[in-house]
Design a protein around this motif. Structure first.
Motif, short mmCIF file in Angstrom:
data_model
loop_
_atom_site.label_atom_id
_atom_site.label_comp_id
_atom_site.label_asym_id
_atom_site.label_seq_id
_atom_site.Cartn_x
_atom_site.Cartn_y
_atom_site.Cartn_z
N VAL A 136 0.81 -1.10 0.03
CA VAL A 136 0.06 0.02 0.05
C VAL A 136 0.85 1.12 -0.02
O VAL A 136 0.44 2.19 -0.67
N LEU A 137 2.06 1.26 0.70
CA LEU A 137 2.74 2.44 0.91
C LEU A 137 3.25 3.02 -0.43
O LEU A 137 3.15 4.33 -0.72
N PRO A 138 3.82 2.17 -1.16
CA PRO A 138 4.22 2.65 -2.75
C PRO A 138 3.31 3.48 -3.52
O PRO A 138 3.58 4.10 -4.45
N MET A 139 1.98 2.86 -3.31
CA MET A 139 0.79 3.41 -4.05
C MET A 139 0.74 4.99 -3.61
O MET A 139 0.07 5.80 -4.45
N VAL A 140 0.98 5.51 -2.42
CA VAL A 140 0.84 6.80 -1.88
C VAL A 140 2.00 7.50 -1.68
O VAL A 140 2.19 8.80 -1.47
N LEU A 141 3.19 6.81 -1.38
CA LEU A 141 4.41 7.47 -1.18
C LEU A 141 5.50 7.19 -2.38
O LEU A 141 5.51 6.07 -2.80
N ASP A 142 6.32 8.06 -2.49
CA ASP A 142 7.42 8.14 -3.66
C ASP A 142 8.55 7.26 -2.89
O ASP A 142 9.50 7.94 -2.77
N ALA A 143 8.45 5.88 -2.39
CA ALA A 143 9.58 5.46 -1.57
C ALA A 143 9.53 4.03 -1.94
O ALA A 143 8.34 3.25 -2.06
N LYS A 144 10.68 3.24 -1.87
CA LYS A 144 10.85 1.98 -1.85
C LYS A 144 10.55 1.32 -0.45
O LYS A 144 11.10 1.95 0.60
N THR A 145 9.56 0.30 -0.26
CA THR A 145 9.07 -0.19 1.07
C THR A 145 9.30 -1.66 1.14
O THR A 145 9.07 -2.35 0.21
N LYS A 146 9.84 -1.95 2.43
CA LYS A 146 10.18 -3.45 2.61
C LYS A 146 9.54 -3.88 3.93
O LYS A 146 9.73 -2.94 5.01
N TYR A 147 8.76 -4.84 4.12
CA TYR A 147 8.30 -5.27 5.25
C TYR A 147 9.13 -6.23 6.10
O TYR A 147 9.72 -7.16 5.28
N PHE A 148 9.33 -6.18 7.28
CA PHE A 148 10.28 -6.96 8.08
C PHE A 148 9.37 -7.76 9.44
O PHE A 148 8.78 -6.91 9.96
N ASP A 149 9.25 -9.11 9.44
CA ASP A 149 8.75 -9.46 10.96
C ASP A 149 9.58 -9.13 12.06
O ASP A 149 10.65 -8.65 11.95
N GLU A 150 8.77 -9.07 13.20
CA GLU A 150 9.46 -8.53 14.34
C GLU A 150 10.68 -9.14 14.71
O GLU A 150 11.68 -8.35 15.37
N ASP A 151 11.09 -10.19 14.56
CA ASP A 151 12.40 -10.72 14.84
C ASP A 151 13.27 -10.26 13.91
O ASP A 151 14.76 -10.67 14.32
N ASP A 152 13.00 -9.70 12.85
CA ASP A 152 14.05 -9.28 11.86
C ASP A 152 14.29 -8.18 11.91
O ASP A 152 14.73 -7.03 11.07
N TYR A 153 14.15 -7.05 13.12
CA TYR A 153 14.50 -5.70 13.20
C TYR A 153 15.93 -5.39 13.01
O TYR A 153 16.06 -4.16 12.27
N PRO A 154 16.94 -6.01 13.26
CA PRO A 154 18.24 -5.71 12.91
C PRO A 154 18.63 -6.02 11.45
O PRO A 154 18.94 -5.02 10.88
N ALA A 155 17.80 -6.64 10.71
CA ALA A 155 17.84 -6.67 9.42
C ALA A 155 17.43 -5.52 8.58
O ALA A 155 17.63 -4.97 7.68
N ALA A 156 15.90 -5.33 9.30
CA ALA A 156 15.51 -3.86 8.68
C ALA A 156 16.27 -2.96 8.91
O ALA A 156 16.23 -1.98 7.86
N ARG A 157 16.78 -2.60 10.10
CA ARG A 157 17.70 -1.39 10.05
C ARG A 157 18.80 -1.39 9.29
O ARG A 157 19.05 -0.28 8.48
N ALA A 158 19.50 -2.66 8.95
CA ALA A 158 20.41 -2.86 8.15
C ALA A 158 20.07 -2.50 6.69
O ALA A 158 20.84 -1.84 5.92
N TRP A 159 19.27 -2.75 6.22
CA TRP A 159 18.66 -2.61 4.88
C TRP A 159 18.26 -1.19 4.69
O TRP A 159 18.52 -0.60 3.57
N LEU A 160 17.69 -0.64 5.82
CA LEU A 160 17.42 0.81 5.69
C LEU A 160 18.63 1.68 5.59
O LEU A 160 18.61 2.68 4.79
N LEU A 161 19.54 1.47 6.45
CA LEU A 161 20.91 2.37 6.39
C LEU A 161 21.96 1.73 5.11
O LEU A 161 22.86 2.28 5.11
N ALA A 162 21.55 0.90 4.52
CA ALA A 162 22.64 0.21 3.61
C ALA A 162 22.85 1.69 2.38
O ALA A 162 21.84 2.31 2.01
#
Length: 241
Positions: free
Chosen positions: A215-241
């Motif tokens: 949904v978010l890419p439909m309203v925001l000009d942003a690449k968006t990725k979802y991560f499960d709760e246990d994957d918080y470190p991976a989410a942060r690494a992906w965001l800051l890469a």
């Protein structure tokens, strides 16, 4: 029987149920405690501990429980049920949604976690800068419109200082909105900043939160990725890469 293990003027009430709970326990212990909190003018945050020695409710106790709920229907702010009893946990999950306040279950060895949850604000937005042109927003509890208004100046200031930025949205402790006004504030915030995030990581613990990736890419000009709760470190690494 029911014992009060903690009671504060701020509305925090901890009780422990042992053996067989009777109508007298409600009439002489629990109902007066709830009434005192209401007389102080504060909503009740209830920790209800049910241990392995709990032996059920008498018919009179069930009626007293119903009367308490009807009389103080809007008097509770949060309820934490602390137990290892699978049947009680299942009952809370099945019927907890009918109550006008958040209800959560915790295992007996998680009692301190239950206390922390009760002491938290009912809803809050936490905003933190986590890197160069990177912002994290945590949605915690059940949010009302005041929760958004309290943090909108911070978000607006960050947006004014950054044309584009990366955004981490942490939904692991998010429990929903307190009515349409809060939803309106949420949508207004998205609309106001819709052109600024260019990369969004969403971390959540519920299946419906995965829709953000679609949904978010439909309203925001942003690449968006979802991560499960246990994957918080991976989410942060992906965001800051």
């Amino acid at each position: 029987m029911i014992d009060i293990t903690e009671e504060t003027a701020e509305g925090l009430l901890e009780i422990r149920a042992t053996g067989r709970v009777t109508e007298q326990d409600y009439e002489t212990v629990l109902i007066p405690a709830v009434t005192r909190a209401r007389d102080w003018g504060v909503p009740v945050r209830l920790l209800y501990q049910i241990g392995p020695d709990f032996d059920g409710y008498s018919p009179g106790a069930l009626l007293a429980d119903a009367r308490l709920g009807l009389k103080h229907w809007r008097g509770f702010e949060k309820i934490a049920v602390v137990t290892d009893n699978d049947k009680i946990e299942a009952g809370v999950r099945m019927f907890g949604f009918t109550l006008p306040c958040p209800v959560r279950t915790f295992d007996l060895d998680k009692r301190d976690e239950a206390r922390l949850w009760l002491r938290e604000s009912l809803g809050a937005l936490h905003v933190e800068e986590i890197g160069e042109d990177a912002l994290e927003v945590q949605l915690i509890g059940r949010l009302d419109s005041a929760s958004y208004k309290a943090r909108t100046p911070d978000l607006d200031a960050y947006g004014a200082a950054h044309d584009r930025y990366r955004l981490m949205v942490d939904l692991r402790r998010f429990e929903g909105w307190q009515g349409p006004a809060a939803v309106g504030e949420h949508l207004g915030l998205i609309r106001h900043h819709r052109r600024q995030p260019y990369r969004i990581a969403v971390v959540g613990d519920k299946s419906w939160m995965k829709l953000a990736e679609t949904v978010l890419p439909m309203v925001l000009d942003a690449k968006t990725k979802y991560f499960d709760e246990d994957d918080y470190p991976a989410a942060r690494a992906w965001l800051l890469a």
